[in-house]
Design an enzyme around this catalytic site. Structure first.
Site, PDB file in Angstrom:
ATOM      1  N   HIS A 196       7.996 -11.478   4.693  1.00 40.63           N
ATOM      2  CA  HIS A 196       7.722 -11.000   3.333  1.00 40.63           C
ATOM      3  C   HIS A 196       9.012 -10.534   2.702  1.00 40.63           C
ATOM      4  O   HIS A 196       9.919 -10.044   3.375  1.00 40.63           O
ATOM      5  CB  HIS A 196       6.682  -9.876   3.337  1.00 40.63           C
ATOM      6  CG  HIS A 196       6.977  -8.765   4.293  1.00 40.63           C
ATOM      7  ND1 HIS A 196       6.730  -8.869   5.648  1.00 40.63           N
ATOM      8  CD2 HIS A 196       7.506  -7.541   4.103  1.00 40.63           C
ATOM      9  CE1 HIS A 196       7.098  -7.754   6.239  1.00 40.63           C
ATOM     10  NE2 HIS A 196       7.583  -6.920   5.330  1.00 40.63           N
ATOM     11  N   HIS A 247      10.454  -7.985  -0.159  1.00 40.53           N
ATOM     12  CA  HIS A 247      10.132  -6.831  -0.995  1.00 40.53           C
ATOM     13  C   HIS A 247      10.866  -6.983  -2.326  1.00 40.53           C
ATOM     14  O   HIS A 247      12.095  -7.151  -2.339  1.00 40.53           O
ATOM     15  CB  HIS A 247      10.645  -5.535  -0.362  1.00 40.53           C
ATOM     16  CG  HIS A 247      10.059  -5.194   0.979  1.00 40.53           C
ATOM     17  ND1 HIS A 247       9.104  -4.209   1.142  1.00 40.53           N
ATOM     18  CD2 HIS A 247      10.295  -5.680   2.218  1.00 40.53           C
ATOM     19  CE1 HIS A 247       8.795  -4.095   2.430  1.00 40.53           C
ATOM     20  NE2 HIS A 247       9.511  -4.984   3.113  1.00 40.53           N
ATOM     21  N   ILE A 280       0.832  -1.215   0.000  1.00 39.25           N
ATOM     22  CA  ILE A 280       0.000   0.000   0.000  1.00 39.25           C
ATOM     23  C   ILE A 280       0.864   1.261   0.000  1.00 39.25           C
ATOM     24  O   ILE A 280       0.374   2.340  -0.271  1.00 39.25           O
ATOM     25  CB  ILE A 280      -0.984   0.069   1.204  1.00 39.25           C
ATOM     26  CG1 ILE A 280      -0.335  -0.380   2.498  1.00 39.25           C
ATOM     27  CG2 ILE A 280      -2.262  -0.673   0.907  1.00 39.25           C
ATOM     28  CD1 ILE A 280      -1.179  -0.060   3.717  1.00 39.25           C
ATOM     29  N   GLU A 291       7.946  -4.115  10.061  1.00 37.98           N
ATOM     30  CA  GLU A 291       6.723  -3.574  10.672  1.00 37.98           C
ATOM     31  C   GLU A 291       5.602  -4.597  10.697  1.00 37.98           C
ATOM     32  O   GLU A 291       4.748  -4.564  11.578  1.00 37.98           O
ATOM     33  CB  GLU A 291       6.276  -2.312   9.915  1.00 37.98           C
ATOM     34  CG  GLU A 291       7.249  -1.160  10.132  1.00 37.98           C
ATOM     35  CD  GLU A 291       6.824   0.120   9.438  1.00 37.98           C
ATOM     36  OE1 GLU A 291       5.817   0.120   8.711  1.00 37.98           O
ATOM     37  OE2 GLU A 291       7.538   1.126   9.619  1.00 37.98           O
ATOM     38  N   VAL A 292       5.603  -5.487   9.706  1.00 34.39           N
ATOM     39  CA  VAL A 292       4.584  -6.553   9.676  1.00 34.39           C
ATOM     40  C   VAL A 292       5.308  -7.874   9.945  1.00 34.39           C
ATOM     41  O   VAL A 292       6.194  -8.268   9.186  1.00 34.39           O
ATOM     42  CB  VAL A 292       3.850  -6.599   8.319  1.00 34.39           C
ATOM     43  CG1 VAL A 292       2.865  -7.756   8.296  1.00 34.39           C
ATOM     44  CG2 VAL A 292       3.142  -5.276   8.048  1.00 34.39           C
ATOM     45  N   ASN A 340      13.153  -7.553   5.762  1.00 39.62           N
ATOM     46  CA  ASN A 340      13.509  -6.928   7.034  1.00 39.62           C
ATOM     47  C   ASN A 340      13.263  -7.919   8.170  1.00 39.62           C
ATOM     48  O   ASN A 340      12.258  -8.645   8.170  1.00 39.62           O
ATOM     49  CB  ASN A 340      12.670  -5.665   7.241  1.00 39.62           C
ATOM     50  CG  ASN A 340      12.987  -4.594   6.213  1.00 39.62           C
ATOM     51  OD1 ASN A 340      14.115  -4.471   5.762  1.00 39.62           O
ATOM     52  ND2 ASN A 340      11.973  -3.829   5.820  1.00 39.62           N
TER      53      ASN A 340
HETATM   54  P1  5GP Z   1       8.150  -4.149   6.548  1.00 38.18           P
HETATM   55  O1  5GP Z   1       8.452  -2.759   7.041  1.00 38.18           O
HETATM   56  O2  5GP Z   1       7.496  -4.994   7.616  1.00 38.18           O
HETATM   57  O3  5GP Z   1       9.340  -4.831   5.930  1.00 38.18           O
HETATM   58  O4  5GP Z   1       7.138  -3.977   5.362  1.00 38.18           O
HETATM   59  C1  5GP Z   1       5.749  -3.988   5.526  1.00 38.18           C
HETATM   60  C2  5GP Z   1       5.143  -3.741   4.174  1.00 38.18           C
HETATM   61  O5  5GP Z   1       3.768  -4.051   4.241  1.00 38.18           O
HETATM   62  C3  5GP Z   1       5.251  -2.282   3.726  1.00 38.18           C
HETATM   63  O6  5GP Z   1       5.587  -2.241   2.340  1.00 38.18           O
HETATM   64  C4  5GP Z   1       3.822  -1.773   3.947  1.00 38.18           C
HETATM   65  O7  5GP Z   1       3.470  -0.707   3.093  1.00 38.18           O
HETATM   66  C5  5GP Z   1       3.019  -3.018   3.634  1.00 38.18           C
HETATM   67  N1  5GP Z   1       1.677  -3.073   4.197  1.00 38.18           N
HETATM   68  C6  5GP Z   1       1.320  -2.830   5.484  1.00 38.18           C
HETATM   69  N2  5GP Z   1      -0.009  -3.013   5.643  1.00 38.18           N
HETATM   70  C7  5GP Z   1      -0.490  -3.373   4.418  1.00 38.18           C
HETATM   71  C8  5GP Z   1      -1.801  -3.691   3.934  1.00 38.18           C
HETATM   72  O8  5GP Z   1      -2.802  -3.689   4.656  1.00 38.18           O
HETATM   73  N3  5GP Z   1      -1.905  -4.007   2.615  1.00 38.18           N
HETATM   74  C9  5GP Z   1      -0.828  -4.031   1.776  1.00 38.18           C
HETATM   75  N4  5GP Z   1      -1.050  -4.359   0.485  1.00 38.18           N
HETATM   76  N5  5GP Z   1       0.426  -3.731   2.201  1.00 38.18           N
HETATM   77  C10 5GP Z   1       0.587  -3.411   3.494  1.00 38.18           C
END
Ligand code: 5GP
Ligand code: ZN
Length: 110
Positions: A98, A100, A31, A93-94, A85
């Protein structure tokens, strides 16, 4: 996991733009894109992060990474960056593993 955003995306409870899907892997657009192309690739099964991958989960990680290669070819990416990450200090953050896929012009250099 019931309170995990990405498990909810896998379950179809939160909408997302699917880029690729098979029995074990889902890829969708973030998003908050940080590049012209910014795709997230996840195992459908909940795994916290790469650092937490257990011995029996390595075959699943292989499937995720094979999907990354497939998606890059499918999307005709000429070059891309692959990032995962790990933990809060790693910028995660999630907490559902995952990868990227980032591509396009002007990716920042490290
Ligand atoms: P992190 O910081 O954990 O490596 O990346 C988390 C990713 O998940 C970020 O790119 C963030 O924009 C994406 N993200 C978080 N919440 C959502 C969501 O509800 N839907 C989608 N499609 N992406 C999300
Ligand atoms: Zn999850």
């Amino acid at each position: 996991m019931s309170d995990c955003i990405f498990c909810k995306i896998v379950a179809g409870e939160i909408p997302s733009e699917t880029v690729y899907e098979d029995d074990a892997v889902l890829a969708f657009l973030t998003i908050k894109p940080k590049a012209d192309t910014h795709i997230l690739v996840i195992p459908k099964q909940h795994i916290v992060n790469f650092a937490d991958v257990q011995e029996h989960e390595w075959p699943l990680l292989q499937k995720v990474l094979q999907s990354v290669q497939h998606i890059a070819r499918q999307e005709k990416l000429e070059g891309y960056r692959l990032i995962t990450n790990n933990g809060e200090l790693g910028g995660q953050e999630v907490f559902h593993m995952h990868w990227h896929i980032l591509a396009g012009k002007n990716l920042p250099s490290f």
